[in-house]
Enzyme design. Structure first.
Site, PDB file in Angstrom:
ATOM      1  N   SER A 141      -4.515 -53.830  39.028  1.00  0.00           N
ATOM      2  CA  SER A 141      -5.673 -53.693  38.469  1.00  0.00           C
ATOM      3  C   SER A 141      -6.566 -52.709  39.691  1.00  0.00           C
ATOM      4  O   SER A 141      -6.066 -52.900  40.967  1.00  0.00           O
ATOM      5  CB  SER A 141      -6.513 -55.088  38.142  1.00  0.00           C
ATOM      6  OG  SER A 141      -7.715 -54.651  37.872  1.00  0.00           O
ATOM      7  N   TYR A 154      -9.509 -63.541  40.218  1.00  0.00           N
ATOM      8  CA  TYR A 154      -8.819 -62.378  39.754  1.00  0.00           C
ATOM      9  C   TYR A 154      -8.411 -61.470  40.671  1.00  0.00           C
ATOM     10  O   TYR A 154      -7.055 -60.902  40.888  1.00  0.00           O
ATOM     11  CB  TYR A 154      -9.453 -61.727  38.664  1.00  0.00           C
ATOM     12  CG  TYR A 154      -8.815 -60.884  37.818  1.00  0.00           C
ATOM     13  CD1 TYR A 154      -7.745 -60.935  36.970  1.00  0.00           C
ATOM     14  CD2 TYR A 154      -9.160 -59.250  37.919  1.00  0.00           C
ATOM     15  CE1 TYR A 154      -7.042 -59.835  36.112  1.00  0.00           C
ATOM     16  CE2 TYR A 154      -8.490 -58.288  37.278  1.00  0.00           C
ATOM     17  CZ  TYR A 154      -7.502 -58.838  36.705  1.00  0.00           C
ATOM     18  OH  TYR A 154      -6.972 -57.723  35.832  1.00  0.00           O
TER      19      TYR A 154
HETATM   20  N1  LIG Z   1      -7.866 -54.661  30.096  1.00  0.00           N
HETATM   21  C1  LIG Z   1      -8.189 -54.266  31.294  1.00  0.00           C
HETATM   22  O1  LIG Z   1      -9.497 -53.910  31.437  1.00  0.00           O
HETATM   23  C2  LIG Z   1      -7.124 -54.374  32.695  1.00  0.00           C
HETATM   24  C3  LIG Z   1      -7.441 -53.881  33.843  1.00  0.00           C
HETATM   25  C4  LIG Z   1      -6.753 -53.922  34.727  1.00  0.00           C
HETATM   26  C5  LIG Z   1      -5.603 -54.869  34.702  1.00  0.00           C
HETATM   27  N2  LIG Z   1      -5.341 -55.441  33.539  1.00  0.00           N
HETATM   28  C6  LIG Z   1      -4.043 -56.319  33.605  1.00  0.00           C
HETATM   29  O2  LIG Z   1      -3.243 -55.955  32.455  1.00  0.00           O
HETATM   30  C7  LIG Z   1      -2.393 -57.052  32.199  1.00  0.00           C
HETATM   31  C8  LIG Z   1      -2.484 -57.231  30.823  1.00  0.00           C
HETATM   32  O3  LIG Z   1      -3.848 -57.593  30.236  1.00  0.00           O
HETATM   33  P1  LIG Z   1      -4.543 -56.865  28.758  1.00  0.00           P
HETATM   34  O4  LIG Z   1      -5.491 -56.159  29.388  1.00  0.00           O
HETATM   35  O5  LIG Z   1      -3.481 -56.517  27.979  1.00  0.00           O
HETATM   36  O6  LIG Z   1      -5.193 -58.393  28.389  1.00  0.00           O
HETATM   37  P2  LIG Z   1      -4.532 -59.311  27.233  1.00  0.00           P
HETATM   38  O7  LIG Z   1      -4.761 -58.593  25.865  1.00  0.00           O
HETATM   39  O8  LIG Z   1      -5.570 -60.657  27.067  1.00  0.00           O
HETATM   40  O9  LIG Z   1      -3.199 -59.643  27.217  1.00  0.00           O
HETATM   41  C9  LIG Z   1      -2.777 -60.415  28.515  1.00  0.00           C
HETATM   42  C10 LIG Z   1      -1.175 -61.065  28.016  1.00  0.00           C
HETATM   43  O10 LIG Z   1      -0.726 -61.962  28.937  1.00  0.00           O
HETATM   44  C11 LIG Z   1      -0.283 -63.146  28.103  1.00  0.00           C
HETATM   45  N3  LIG Z   1      -0.353 -64.212  29.073  1.00  0.00           N
HETATM   46  C12 LIG Z   1      -1.311 -64.880  29.857  1.00  0.00           C
HETATM   47  N4  LIG Z   1      -0.942 -66.029  30.496  1.00  0.00           N
HETATM   48  C13 LIG Z   1       0.682 -65.729  30.237  1.00  0.00           C
HETATM   49  C14 LIG Z   1       1.591 -66.776  30.898  1.00  0.00           C
HETATM   50  N5  LIG Z   1       1.419 -67.734  31.503  1.00  0.00           N
HETATM   51  N6  LIG Z   1       2.841 -66.502  30.378  1.00  0.00           N
HETATM   52  C15 LIG Z   1       3.162 -65.342  29.543  1.00  0.00           C
HETATM   53  N7  LIG Z   1       2.192 -64.739  29.074  1.00  0.00           N
HETATM   54  C16 LIG Z   1       0.951 -64.874  29.528  1.00  0.00           C
HETATM   55  C17 LIG Z   1      -1.310 -63.014  27.083  1.00  0.00           C
HETATM   56  O11 LIG Z   1      -0.542 -64.083  26.151  1.00  0.00           O
HETATM   57  P3  LIG Z   1      -1.440 -64.852  25.127  1.00  0.00           P
HETATM   58  O12 LIG Z   1      -1.624 -64.035  23.869  1.00  0.00           O
HETATM   59  O13 LIG Z   1      -0.435 -66.034  24.643  1.00  0.00           O
HETATM   60  O14 LIG Z   1      -2.600 -65.353  25.523  1.00  0.00           O
HETATM   61  C18 LIG Z   1      -1.308 -61.895  26.315  1.00  0.00           C
HETATM   62  O15 LIG Z   1      -0.224 -61.427  26.077  1.00  0.00           O
HETATM   63  C19 LIG Z   1      -3.160 -58.202  33.001  1.00  0.00           C
HETATM   64  O16 LIG Z   1      -2.105 -58.277  34.020  1.00  0.00           O
HETATM   65  C20 LIG Z   1      -4.450 -57.728  33.373  1.00  0.00           C
HETATM   66  O17 LIG Z   1      -4.643 -58.174  34.780  1.00  0.00           O
HETATM   67  C21 LIG Z   1      -6.187 -55.549  32.392  1.00  0.00           C
END
Ligand SMILES: NC(=O)c1ccc[n+]([C@@H]2O[C@H](COP(=O)([O-])OP(=O)(O)OC[C@H]3O[C@@H](n4cnc5c(N)ncnc54)[C@H](OP(=O)(O)O)[C@@H]3O)[C@@H](O)[C@H]2O)c1
Length: 280
Positions: A141, A154
């Site tokens: 991130s 985070y």
């Molecule tokens: N969106 C942003 O603005 C942003 C920016 C920078 C970085 N990121 C990074 O992108 C990645 C994906 O996030 P996202 O934005 O797509 O958010 P998201 O839609 O909330 O997706 C997160 C995913 O991680 C899963 N997860 C959480 N804990 C877990 C565990 N212990 N074991 C397996 N799966 C788990 C969730 O599963 P459940 O459905 O079961 O909850 C969900 O599928 C993350 O690493 C996040 O830090 C996101």
């Protein structure tokens, strides 16, 4: 030639879901893993709409269950014989002022966002070492390069991931394994609401930062968030690049934040942030 094989964690929503589809669209056989198979509907629907259902193998994997990982990797080798790409994507965000975060809450953040990625990477490294090839793509991130208000836990987990991955890359380059960090800005996914873990002290009203927290929440809701397909397409491109860079910053907001951090003396930079946030 058989399909290349990719493993994606956290495929039930957001960037992970879109990445699984994008990789399948690009000819990969994708092991789309998620911690709760009861949440696979969105992925199944997206796969069916894209016509790639036969390219996905949906499997259960909770990245905080470290003991299960060697057996998971062993089964993967039994089923497919190889692993070309690992996308360490699963994650969530602890939201709350550093002063209010309990150590246990901070630890939980690290269990998933840092140790989860480390444990799975360690479990698959022997496969890639034997192949003499493989891409390990870490979804980090901008918060892994730039601290931010109300997400110290985070940011700490992502800074740790940055340091670990940068070091790992130096170690495994000679084995033909490419380690890559993807650093998105703000993208519209569940991480901002369903997957934001607001700290207990903020929820039970005992936080001395209550009012600042409420103001900050308003600001966060107003942040423009981009379409996460951008990140998924970038990951699919990196997965097919024989010679990827170490870091890929993605999103104009991420570029601007890092540029300002590098350009301005920190004291000016923090004043600018305070003026923009208006959370005293
Ligand atoms: N969106 C942003 O603005 C942003 C920016 C920078 C970085 N990121 C990074 O992108 C990645 C994906 O996030 P996202 O934005 O797509 O958010 P998201 O839609 O909330 O997706 C997160 C995913 O991680 C899963 N997860 C959480 N804990 C877990 C565990 N212990 N074991 C397996 N799966 C788990 C969730 O599963 P459940 O459905 O079961 O909850 C969900 O599928 C993350 O690493 C996040 O830090 C996101």
């Amino acid at each position: 030639m058989p399909d290349k094989v990719a493993l994606v964690t956290g495929s039930s929503s957001g960037i992970g879901l879109l990445t699984a589809i994008e990789l399948a669209n690009n000819g990969f056989k994708v092991i789309a893993s998620m911690r709760d198979l009861g949440r696979r509907d969105r992925l199944d629907q997206a796969a069916s709409a894209a016509g790639v259902s036969d390219k996905l193998d949906v499997q259960r994997l909770d990245v905080s269950e470290f003991a299960a990982m060697p057996a998971f990797a062993e089964k993967l080798v039994g089923d497919y014989g190889r692993l070309d790409v690992l996308v360490n994507n699963a994650g969530f965000a602890v939201a709350g002022f550093a002063e209010d975060v309990k150590l246990d809450e901070l630890r939980q953040q690290f269990e998933t966002n840092f140790f989860g990625h480390v444990a799975l990477t360690k479990a698959v490294l022997p496969i890639m070492r034997q192949q003499g090839s493989g891409h390990i793509i870490m979804v980090s991130s901008i918060s892994g390069l730039h601290g931010a208000f109300s997400v110290s836990s985070y940011a700490a987990s992502k800074f740790a991931l940055e340091g670990w991955s940068e070091s790992l890359r130096l170690e495994v380059n000679a084995l033909g394994i490419k380690v890559v960090l993807v650093e998105p800005g703000a993208y519209k996914t569940d991480i901002w609401d369903r997957n934001a873990h607001v700290v207990e002290k903020a929820l039970d009203g005992s936080s001395p930062n209550r009012e600042r927290g409420a103001k900050f929440k308003e600001r966060v809701q107003g942040i423009p968030k981009r379409d996460p397909i951008e990140v998924a397409r970038l990951i699919a491109r990196i997965a097919q690049d024989p010679n990827p860079r170490l870091r890929y910053l993605v999103g104009a907001d991420a570029h601007i934040q890092l540029w300002l951090k590098r350009l301005l003396p920190w004291k000016w930079h923090e004043k600018l942030i305070a003026r923009m946030l208006k959370v005293d």
